[in-house]
Each structure stands twice: as C-alpha cells, then as structure tokens.
Design a protein around this motif. Structure first.
Motif, mmCIF file in Angstrom:
data_model
loop_
_atom_site.group_PDB
_atom_site.id
_atom_site.type_symbol
_atom_site.label_atom_id
_atom_site.label_comp_id
_atom_site.label_asym_id
_atom_site.label_seq_id
_atom_site.Cartn_x
_atom_site.Cartn_y
_atom_site.Cartn_z
ATOM 1 N N ARG A 16 0.946 -1.103 0.035
ATOM 2 C CA ARG A 16 -0.076 -0.129 -0.059
ATOM 3 C C ARG A 16 0.658 1.317 -0.164
ATOM 4 O O ARG A 16 0.157 2.128 0.003
ATOM 5 C CB ARG A 16 -1.003 0.029 1.250
ATOM 6 N N GLY A 17 2.281 1.017 0.244
ATOM 7 C CA GLY A 17 3.030 2.349 0.036
ATOM 8 C C GLY A 17 3.299 2.886 1.382
ATOM 9 O O GLY A 17 3.437 4.081 1.557
ATOM 10 N N LYS A 18 2.777 2.487 2.572
ATOM 11 C CA LYS A 18 2.765 3.016 3.753
ATOM 12 C C LYS A 18 4.212 2.448 4.594
ATOM 13 O O LYS A 18 4.585 1.542 4.186
ATOM 14 C CB LYS A 18 1.634 2.721 4.446
ATOM 15 N N GLU A 19 4.318 3.234 5.336
ATOM 16 C CA GLU A 19 5.437 2.904 6.364
ATOM 17 C C GLU A 19 5.118 1.941 7.254
ATOM 18 O O GLU A 19 4.022 1.758 7.806
ATOM 19 C CB GLU A 19 5.796 4.106 7.172
ATOM 20 N N THR A 20 6.187 0.703 7.372
ATOM 21 C CA THR A 20 6.096 -0.345 7.976
ATOM 22 C C THR A 20 6.212 -0.172 9.686
ATOM 23 O O THR A 20 6.792 0.918 9.917
ATOM 24 C CB THR A 20 7.039 -1.450 7.714
ATOM 25 N N PRO A 21 5.303 -0.796 10.488
ATOM 26 C CA PRO A 21 5.344 -0.432 11.937
ATOM 27 C C PRO A 21 6.895 -1.112 12.339
ATOM 28 O O PRO A 21 6.996 -2.312 12.048
ATOM 29 C CB PRO A 21 4.169 -1.364 12.421
ATOM 30 N N LYS A 22 7.682 -0.324 13.051
ATOM 31 C CA LYS A 22 9.035 -0.768 13.269
ATOM 32 C C LYS A 22 9.023 -1.995 14.380
ATOM 33 O O LYS A 22 9.852 -2.696 14.153
ATOM 34 C CB LYS A 22 9.779 0.516 13.777
ATOM 35 N N ALA A 23 8.224 -1.688 15.334
ATOM 36 C CA ALA A 23 8.021 -2.787 16.313
ATOM 37 C C ALA A 23 7.961 -4.126 15.689
ATOM 38 O O ALA A 23 8.581 -5.180 16.061
ATOM 39 C CB ALA A 23 7.056 -2.330 17.381
ATOM 40 N N VAL A 24 7.016 -4.269 14.819
ATOM 41 C CA VAL A 24 6.622 -5.583 14.142
ATOM 42 C C VAL A 24 7.889 -6.066 13.231
ATOM 43 O O VAL A 24 8.367 -7.057 13.381
ATOM 44 C CB VAL A 24 5.364 -5.425 13.137
ATOM 45 N N THR A 25 8.574 -4.864 12.453
ATOM 46 C CA THR A 25 9.709 -5.263 11.758
ATOM 47 C C THR A 25 10.928 -5.596 12.759
ATOM 48 O O THR A 25 11.469 -6.798 12.242
ATOM 49 C CB THR A 25 10.067 -3.968 11.028
ATOM 50 N N PHE A 26 10.912 -5.243 13.824
ATOM 51 C CA PHE A 26 12.062 -5.824 14.732
ATOM 52 C C PHE A 26 11.801 -7.124 15.564
ATOM 53 O O PHE A 26 12.412 -7.571 16.213
ATOM 54 C CB PHE A 26 12.488 -4.535 15.782
ATOM 55 N N ILE A 27 10.279 -7.591 15.531
ATOM 56 C CA ILE A 27 9.999 -8.857 15.947
ATOM 57 C C ILE A 27 10.174 -9.835 14.653
ATOM 58 O O ILE A 27 10.497 -11.049 15.086
ATOM 59 C CB ILE A 27 8.628 -8.663 16.635
#
Length: 110
Positions: free
Chosen positions: A25-36
């Motif tokens: 969707r071209g949106k910024e990814t949630p960093k907390a989820v990325t770091f999990i």
C-alpha cells in the motif's frame, strides 16, 4: 528442534504478511513489528542450521532458500531504516522465497 524452527518461521511468516500489506500500500511499516519479524526468522534459521549440522539428512534446499530470503530481508530492513523507497518487488520476492523454503521444510519434517 526442527519443530521449534517451524513454529518460529510460522510466527515470522504471519508478521511478514502483515508487513507486506503496508509495503504494497506504500505505507510506512510499523518498526516494532519489523524488529520482531526479523529476529523470529533469524532464530528459526539458527535452529535450522544447528539441526542441519547435527542430523543427516538435512533440509538443505530449505536452508538455502531461507538464507537467500534472509539476505533479501537485510536489504529490506536497511532500506526501511534509511527511509529509502521500499521496492515492492523485493518484498514480494523475499516473501515468496521464504514461503518456498517453508514448504520444503514442512515436506522434509512431515
């Protein structure tokens, strides 16, 4: 050990699907989820590598695909953290390679 790797990869896959919806969707990814997501997949990969060294036969094809997916993941997180544009094709390819590795791992284990 292989069951633990499957569980970790499953959790990482669920989070990866969630992250992919943001990328597409071209949106910024949630960093907390990325770091999990990354550490879960990395822990699964470490368990798979240890398993491959301890037991024969080993899920070699699955291991190779997961390593390739991990390399793509490193590129994706680097681009995400440097606020560069996130290539949708790379995110899709990363996920598809990981899914292929997961399917081969399931086939090997069961």
């Amino acid at each position: 050990m292989i069951i633990a790797a499957i569980v970790l990869f499953s959790l990482a896959a669920l989070l990866g699907i969630f992250l992919l919806t943001f990328v597409l969707r071209g949106k910024e990814t949630p960093k907390a989820v990325t770091f999990i997501h990354g550490p879960l997949a990395a822990a699964g990969l470490v368990l798979l590598i240890v398993y491959a060294f301890q037991y024969s036969p080993a899920p070699t094809a699955s291991l190779i695909l997961f390593i390739i997916a991990a390399l793509g993941g490193f590129v994706l997180i680097a681009r995400d953290l440097t606020t560069s544009s996130m290539p949708k094709w790379l995110a899709l390819l990363h996920g598809l390679i990981a899914v292929a590795g997961f399917i081969l791992l399931l086939k090997f284990a069961f």
